[in-house]
Design a protein around this motif. Structure first.
Motif, mmCIF file in Angstrom:
data_model
loop_
_atom_site.group_PDB
_atom_site.id
_atom_site.type_symbol
_atom_site.label_atom_id
_atom_site.label_comp_id
_atom_site.label_asym_id
_atom_site.label_seq_id
_atom_site.Cartn_x
_atom_site.Cartn_y
_atom_site.Cartn_z
ATOM 1 N N THR A 1 6.529 -7.562 -31.611
ATOM 2 C CA THR A 1 6.967 -7.321 -30.234
ATOM 3 C C THR A 1 7.706 -5.993 -30.089
ATOM 4 O O THR A 1 8.575 -5.834 -29.232
ATOM 5 C CB THR A 1 7.830 -8.498 -29.719
ATOM 6 O OG1 THR A 1 8.809 -8.850 -30.705
ATOM 7 C CG2 THR A 1 6.965 -9.714 -29.438
ATOM 8 N N LEU B 1 3.158 -5.584 -29.160
ATOM 9 C CA LEU B 1 3.027 -6.134 -27.819
ATOM 10 C C LEU B 1 4.100 -5.532 -26.917
ATOM 11 O O LEU B 1 5.075 -4.961 -27.381
ATOM 12 C CB LEU B 1 3.198 -7.659 -27.859
ATOM 13 C CG LEU B 1 2.244 -8.436 -28.775
ATOM 14 C CD1 LEU B 1 2.761 -9.864 -28.966
ATOM 15 C CD2 LEU B 1 0.834 -8.449 -28.207
ATOM 16 N N SER C 1 5.360 -7.619 -24.550
ATOM 17 C CA SER C 1 6.027 -8.824 -24.064
ATOM 18 C C SER C 1 7.231 -9.159 -24.926
ATOM 19 O O SER C 1 7.384 -8.663 -26.037
ATOM 20 C CB SER C 1 5.051 -10.001 -24.058
ATOM 21 O OG SER C 1 4.537 -10.215 -25.351
ATOM 22 N N GLN D 1 2.462 -13.525 -28.991
ATOM 23 C CA GLN D 1 1.333 -13.936 -28.163
ATOM 24 C C GLN D 1 0.332 -14.710 -29.002
ATOM 25 O O GLN D 1 -0.004 -14.312 -30.115
ATOM 26 C CB GLN D 1 0.659 -12.719 -27.538
ATOM 27 C CG GLN D 1 -0.439 -13.071 -26.542
ATOM 28 C CD GLN D 1 -0.906 -11.868 -25.740
ATOM 29 O OE1 GLN D 1 -0.269 -10.810 -25.758
ATOM 30 N NE2 GLN D 1 -2.012 -12.012 -25.042
ATOM 31 N N TYR D 2 -0.160 -15.811 -28.422
ATOM 32 C CA TYR D 2 -1.150 -16.651 -29.084
ATOM 33 C C TYR D 2 -2.521 -16.384 -28.491
ATOM 34 O O TYR D 2 -2.680 -16.321 -27.267
ATOM 35 C CB TYR D 2 -0.799 -18.121 -28.923
ATOM 36 C CG TYR D 2 -1.803 -19.065 -29.548
ATOM 37 C CD1 TYR D 2 -1.974 -19.107 -30.932
ATOM 38 C CD2 TYR D 2 -2.586 -19.901 -28.765
ATOM 39 C CE1 TYR D 2 -2.896 -19.969 -31.519
ATOM 40 C CE2 TYR D 2 -3.510 -20.778 -29.339
ATOM 41 C CZ TYR D 2 -3.654 -20.792 -30.718
ATOM 42 O OH TYR D 2 -4.572 -21.634 -31.294
ATOM 43 N N TYR D 3 -3.533 -16.227 -29.368
ATOM 44 C CA TYR D 3 -4.911 -16.027 -28.950
ATOM 45 C C TYR D 3 -5.715 -17.259 -29.366
ATOM 46 O O TYR D 3 -6.103 -17.389 -30.534
ATOM 47 C CB TYR D 3 -5.483 -14.774 -29.599
ATOM 48 C CG TYR D 3 -4.681 -13.522 -29.320
ATOM 49 C CD1 TYR D 3 -4.661 -12.954 -28.055
ATOM 50 C CD2 TYR D 3 -3.928 -12.924 -30.334
ATOM 51 C CE1 TYR D 3 -3.917 -11.811 -27.787
ATOM 52 C CE2 TYR D 3 -3.186 -11.784 -30.076
ATOM 53 C CZ TYR D 3 -3.178 -11.237 -28.804
ATOM 54 O OH TYR D 3 -2.440 -10.104 -28.549
ATOM 55 N N HIS E 1 7.902 -12.169 -26.124
ATOM 56 C CA HIS E 1 7.596 -13.201 -27.116
ATOM 57 C C HIS E 1 6.256 -12.936 -27.795
ATOM 58 O O HIS E 1 5.378 -12.270 -27.228
ATOM 59 C CB HIS E 1 7.564 -14.576 -26.437
ATOM 60 C CG HIS E 1 8.866 -14.991 -25.843
ATOM 61 N ND1 HIS E 1 9.980 -15.246 -26.615
ATOM 62 C CD2 HIS E 1 9.253 -15.179 -24.557
ATOM 63 C CE1 HIS E 1 10.993 -15.587 -25.830
ATOM 64 N NE2 HIS E 1 10.571 -15.543 -24.579
ATOM 65 N N ARG F 1 -9.298 -7.844 -32.391
ATOM 66 C CA ARG F 1 -8.876 -9.231 -32.265
ATOM 67 C C ARG F 1 -9.424 -9.992 -33.462
ATOM 68 O O ARG F 1 -10.612 -9.894 -33.759
ATOM 69 C CB ARG F 1 -9.420 -9.824 -30.962
ATOM 70 C CG ARG F 1 -8.862 -11.196 -30.593
ATOM 71 C CD ARG F 1 -7.382 -11.168 -30.257
ATOM 72 N NE ARG F 1 -7.039 -10.271 -29.180
ATOM 73 C CZ ARG F 1 -7.137 -10.554 -27.887
ATOM 74 N NH1 ARG F 1 -7.596 -11.726 -27.485
ATOM 75 N NH2 ARG F 1 -6.764 -9.671 -26.979
ATOM 76 N N TRP G 1 -1.602 -15.885 -33.930
ATOM 77 C CA TRP G 1 -0.364 -15.418 -33.308
ATOM 78 C C TRP G 1 -0.115 -13.966 -33.719
ATOM 79 O O TRP G 1 -0.116 -13.653 -34.908
ATOM 80 C CB TRP G 1 0.832 -16.243 -33.776
ATOM 81 C CG TRP G 1 0.953 -17.602 -33.188
ATOM 82 C CD1 TRP G 1 0.527 -18.788 -33.729
ATOM 83 C CD2 TRP G 1 1.578 -17.945 -31.948
ATOM 84 N NE1 TRP G 1 0.839 -19.837 -32.908
ATOM 85 C CE2 TRP G 1 1.489 -19.346 -31.798
ATOM 86 C CE3 TRP G 1 2.205 -17.196 -30.940
ATOM 87 C CZ2 TRP G 1 2.006 -20.017 -30.689
ATOM 88 C CZ3 TRP G 1 2.715 -17.864 -29.834
ATOM 89 C CH2 TRP G 1 2.613 -19.253 -29.714
ATOM 90 N N ASN G 2 0.100 -13.085 -32.739
ATOM 91 C CA ASN G 2 0.615 -11.738 -33.002
ATOM 92 C C ASN G 2 2.118 -11.786 -32.750
ATOM 93 O O ASN G 2 2.557 -12.090 -31.631
ATOM 94 C CB ASN G 2 -0.051 -10.713 -32.086
ATOM 95 C CG ASN G 2 0.459 -9.291 -32.326
ATOM 96 O OD1 ASN G 2 1.414 -9.062 -33.073
ATOM 97 N ND2 ASN G 2 -0.178 -8.327 -31.681
#
Length: 217
Positions: free
Chosen positions: A184, A166, A168, A172-174, A170, A151, A180-181
């Protein structure tokens, strides 16, 4: 100009074309996070399209180096590396070039010069994130901006990365690292995603295109 950042393409040419339909070159800078090649069926066309975009829009299109481009570079430069490009998609890519009667050598100088990152005062984009371990741009650092699966550390800019797919639909925001990753998993039959930001890092829009099955079957 606003920013339109595209995740890992991995040879998914038809899906890539559909996502590029969302780009407005007059008002948006295009940045792709690397890994144009390997996995999918049409790496040569993905390379050629990106090469032609850069020629046509030299000032507002940028293509970064991913770990798969690095493996290709190392293969042809006979560099010592723990990763074998031929076993990680390279054999298929070479076959695709042959079947399409295209010459990889036409694009190798461009691939060899792909940068490791893009940044402005508010946004930093790289293939993998800044791990905080060693020099992020050192080739021998296994936790650099090509290879890190950690991370990302928090910086004073919003980071946009790919590399780790990912599951998912969409990106993903950490929040803990302001990252932002946007990978997808296009080559897994999931989605190819992009993110639009204001040049100060403010989110405008997330766009996810389902993988076109022509690209992977």
């Amino acid at each position: 100009m606003a920013l339109f950042i595209i995740g890992d393409v991995h040879g998914c040419f038809h899906t890539y074309l559909k996502l590029l339909d969302q780009w407005n070159p007059k008002h948006e800078t295009l940045i792709q996070v690397g890994d144009l090649i390997d996995r999918g069926n049409l790496s040569p066309l993905s390379i050629r399209l990106s090469f032609e975009i850069k020629k046509s829009f030299p000032d507002n299109s940028f293509f970064l180096r991913g770990n798969h481009e690095q493996m290709m570079i190392d293969h042809f430069q006979h560099a010592k590396t723990p990763y074998n490009w031929l076993q990680n998609g390279g054999e298929q890519v070479l076959s695709q070039f042959e079947n399409l009667e295209m010459n990889l050598s036409d694009y190798q100088p461009w691939i060899n010069e792909l940068p490791l990152h893009w940044e402005n005062d508010h946004v930093l984009i790289s293939h993998a994130g800044f791990s905080g371990i060693g020099d992020p741009f050192e080739q021998n650092n296994s936790q650099n901006v090509l290879w890190s699966r950690r991370r990302p550390m928090k910086l004073d800019k919003v980071q946009i990365i790919g590399h780790t797919p990912l599951t998912s639909e969409h990106p993903q925001y950490y929040p803990e690292s302001n990252t932002w990753n946007i990978d997808t998993g296009a080559y897994k039959g999931n989605y190819l995603s992009g993110i639009k930001l204001e040049d100060d890092g403010t989110l405008i829009e997330l766009i996810s295109i389902p993988t076109d099955m022509q690209d992977i079957k």
